[in-house]
Design an enzyme around this catalytic site. Structure first.
Site, PDB file in Angstrom:
ATOM      1  N   GLU A 152      20.409 -73.466   2.774  1.00 32.98           N
ATOM      2  CA  GLU A 152      21.245 -74.723   2.192  1.00 32.98           C
ATOM      3  C   GLU A 152      21.090 -74.903   0.834  1.00 32.98           C
ATOM      4  OE1 GLU A 152      19.957 -77.512   6.326  1.00 32.98           O
ATOM      5  OE2 GLU A 152      18.622 -77.557   4.589  1.00 32.98           O
ATOM      6  N   GLU A 314      22.149 -75.061  12.523  1.00 26.89           N
ATOM      7  CA  GLU A 314      21.368 -76.005  12.824  1.00 26.89           C
ATOM      8  C   GLU A 314      21.956 -77.130  13.545  1.00 26.89           C
ATOM      9  OE1 GLU A 314      18.731 -77.187   9.692  1.00 26.89           O
ATOM     10  OE2 GLU A 314      18.451 -75.164   9.085  1.00 26.89           O
TER      11      GLU A 314
END
Length: 683
Positions: A152, A314
């Protein structure tokens, strides 16, 4: 990405797993149950640097060797991650220059994650080394198919003010402008005597008395932050490809101040996204018309614009939250399955749930996974099993197929980044984006997001009969020429207030509004005002006989016709500009240029859609309530019910539900959060 990258034509369903957080006695049972649920792939190690390198230059792979060997015994494939999102304490303690800093120079310290800066030569050395050591060690492990770089990028913060960042930004500015004269001109430093006379005076923005730094410098800072993050990722991608050339490479998440398109095209085999629909639903929990988690489809459309088929690294599977923020409630029964198919409908060819089992320690003890702490069966496990069984049957029909849409939103990074700081433009962008998304969803019209970039072609735009470029404040000559050609060739382009008055530096052009968009819009802006509670937005009347009066939002521009082919579609009926033009349409070549002197509301959007006669791909074979989204990949149609109540669909012809081989004809009830998949030929 296609499924062939994973050596299989089936859909790849999996889960994020942290063997280092669990007693080794649990591993075998965990992997066995994953396989029984229909999972085929796991992601590991994105936060495990200290396990791999407990001391500077001392490497240990034993724990993950055993875990990967166990996963392989159960036929599970593995995504290995570089652990650079969480540097070890010995590194940040010995070399504090690797830490990121606040704007005032105070360093972020060890104790969370993403507390480093991309610019530090020391940090880059250690990141390259750990990536190299891991790639060398795992290059031939039979379970590993690919790598996730970092985790991320630009999450937690997308601002960087460490000493190394100031130095890197100064060099970036030198490379871009070459001379201080050119930098001063681009940043407009003659204003408020900000002129720089030596390169050593150039820094990233620092604290100012009113926290109001130079806006043109800020735009360049965001470009620098993006370039710097990509450079940091490239260091790792190049290293992995050198030592593990048979593995694919991705990274995950869409976060601020990062050109994900450039990142994907330059470094990755495909892009990965982290999908947590409740982030969207939390924005408006009391508004039933907000569509809540359905709004997340637009985020997935943006991921699809980066990579037509992508991975969801995710996928939300349970309640979410850290101990001190993000208090998301539990998904209701069926929502986990709905969100899974939402991601797949919008382009996911691989999907991993976050996470296998909820952490029993640390910041994320409330970010629940499929299994609870006690490890006993629960409804999320049962729901995952249903999904695994279904995708085992139909997943191969979906992978590799492109999303179908004939309507698109235009976006670009310069306008996105410039608007972050522009209080006149940011609210307009959010209001218009939300209004268009809601109205199109209610009309069952699938949408794409298309980014205007240097390589964007007329052919790419012509795939869509209708484009919306709501508030393109910055409009370059090259993009204006491309859009002009699009409209002339027969396209319909719809724009809103504050269009076209800035150049690529963020400076205002000395020409009438809407600047370079004037030709295809056929208008000029005579007057304008920001609206607020003490200066309310105006009402508007369509020029059609009997049409209802509607409201504008946030900003009002008074429009003048400048072309013989332009016509007024709606006029203001209140405020001092009552009777003046608010919405216009102009025939330009073979196409149409629409211009609305405000932010778009849902009523205005519906009115425009009525007048440009846009149809839904559902027309003629199924009638859908507004709670249901239609999404199409190739010849597979997804019908998704976002309501907590059952809804009724009306099939005008017999259709087969691929998930249960049930024939659908006439009135059919779809359960709360229910999903239907049908196969249908489209021309």
């Amino acid at each position: 990405m296609t499924s062939k990258l994973l050596g299989s034509d089936s859909f790849q369903l999996g889960v994020c797993y942290y063997p280092e957080q669990w007693n080794e006695s649990l591993w075998e049972d965990d992997f066995r149950r994953m396989k029984e649920l229909g999972f085929s792939i796991v992601r590991v190690a994105e936060f495990a640097w200290t396990l791999f390198e407990p001391e500077d230059g001392t490497f240990s792979f034993e724990l993950f060797d055993r875990a990967l060997d166990a996963a392989h015994r159960y036929g599970l494939k593995v995504i290995m991650s570089t652990p650079t999102a969480t540097p070890p304490a010995w590194l940040t303690h010995r070399y504090p220059e690797v830490l990121n800093a606040r704007q005032d120079g105070v360093l972020y310290r060890h104790g969370q994650r993403r507390h480093y800066n991309y610019s530090s030569p020391v940090y880059r050395f250690y990141c390259e080394r750990i990536a190299r050591m891991m790639a060398e060690h795992y290059r031939n492990h039979p379970s590993i198919v690919g790598w996730q770089i970092d985790n991320e990028l630009n999450c937690e913060t997308s601002e960087f003010h460490a000493d190394a960042d100031h130095i890197a930004f100064r060099q970036w500015a030198k490379n871009k402008y070459h001379t201080l004269d050119q930098l001063n001109e681009a940043w407009g430093t003659v204003f408020w005597s900000q002129t720089y006379t030596d390169w050593e005076q150039v820094f990233l923005s620092r604290p100012t008395p009113s926290n109001s730094p130079n806006p043109h410098q800020l735009l360049d800072e965001k470009r620098f932050i993006s370039d710097n993050a990509i450079s940091f990722a490239r260091l790792q991608a190049d290293t992995i490809r050198r030592y593990a050339p048979n593995h694919w490479i991705t990274t995950n998440g869409i976060f601020g101040r990062l050109d994900n398109h450039a990142l994907n095209e330059g470094l990755l085999n495909f892009f990965s996204y982290d999908s947590y629909p409740q982030f969207s639903s939390l924005e408006d929990p009391n508004n039933e018309s907000s569509l809540r988690d359905r709004k997340w489809s637009l985020n997935l459309s943006e991921a699809r614009s980066i990579s037509p088929q992508f991975c969801v690294m995710e996928q939300q599977s349970g309640p979410g939250g850290w101990v001190n923020r993000m208090d998301m409630p539990a998904p209701r029964p069926g929502q986990m399955r709905l969100w899974t198919y939402q991601s797949i409908a919008h382009g996911a060819d691989m999907l991993l749930y976050f996470r296998w089992r909820t952490a029993t320690m640390g910041t994320e003890i409330y970010w629940h996974g499929i299994n609870d702490y006690h490890n006993r069966p629960n409804r999320r496990v049962r729901e995952a099993a249903r999904i695994g069984e279904e995708l085992g049957k139909v997943g191969g029909l979906i992978t590799g197929k492109n999303f179908r849409a004939r309507f698109a939103f235009l976006e670009d990074y310069d306008n996105k980044w410039d608007a972050e700081y522009d209080v006149w433009v940011t609210p307009l962008r959010w209001k218009s984006r939300d209004s268009w998304q809601k109205a199109l969803q209610e009309r069952h019209i699938p949408i794409d997001v298309v980014y205007m970039r240097e390589g964007t072609t007329l052919e790419q735009l012509q795939r869509y009969p209708v484009l919306v470029y709501s508030h393109a404040t910055i409009l370059t000559e090259e993009r204006a020429s491309l859009l002009d050609a699009y409209v002339r060739s027969g396209g319909t382009l719809i724009m809103g207030a504050r269009t076209g008055y800035k150049d690529q530096r963020g400076q205002c052009r000395m020409i009438p509004f809407p600047g370079l968009a004037a030709d295809w819009c056929g208008i000029s802006v005579e007057d304008f005002t920001l609206c607020n509670p003490s200066y309310p937005a105006a009402s508007v009347q369509w020029n059609d006989e009997g049409a209802a009066e509607i409201s504008t939002a946030l900003f009002n521009e008074v429009l003048n016709l400048e072309s013989d082919t332009a016509e007024i579609m709606a006029t203001y009926t209140s405020a001092y500009y009552s009777g003046e033009a608010a919405l216009t349409r102009n025939r330009h070549g073979n196409g149409w240029g629409w211009y609305f002197g405000s932010a778009f509301t849902e009523d205005v959007v519906h009115g425009i859609l009525d007048r440009i006669n846009v149809s839904s791909p559902a027309d003629g074979w199924v009638e859908l309530p507004k709670q249901v989204e239609i999404a199409i990949r190739g010849d597979i149609v997804f019908l998704l019910n976002y309501s907590h109540e059952p809804v009724r669909l009306n099939f005008l012809e017999s259709t087969l539900n691929l998930l249960d081989n049930r024939s659908l004809v006439g009135s059919v009830e779809l359960e709360p959060y229910g999903v239907l998949l049908v196969q249908r030929a489209f021309t």
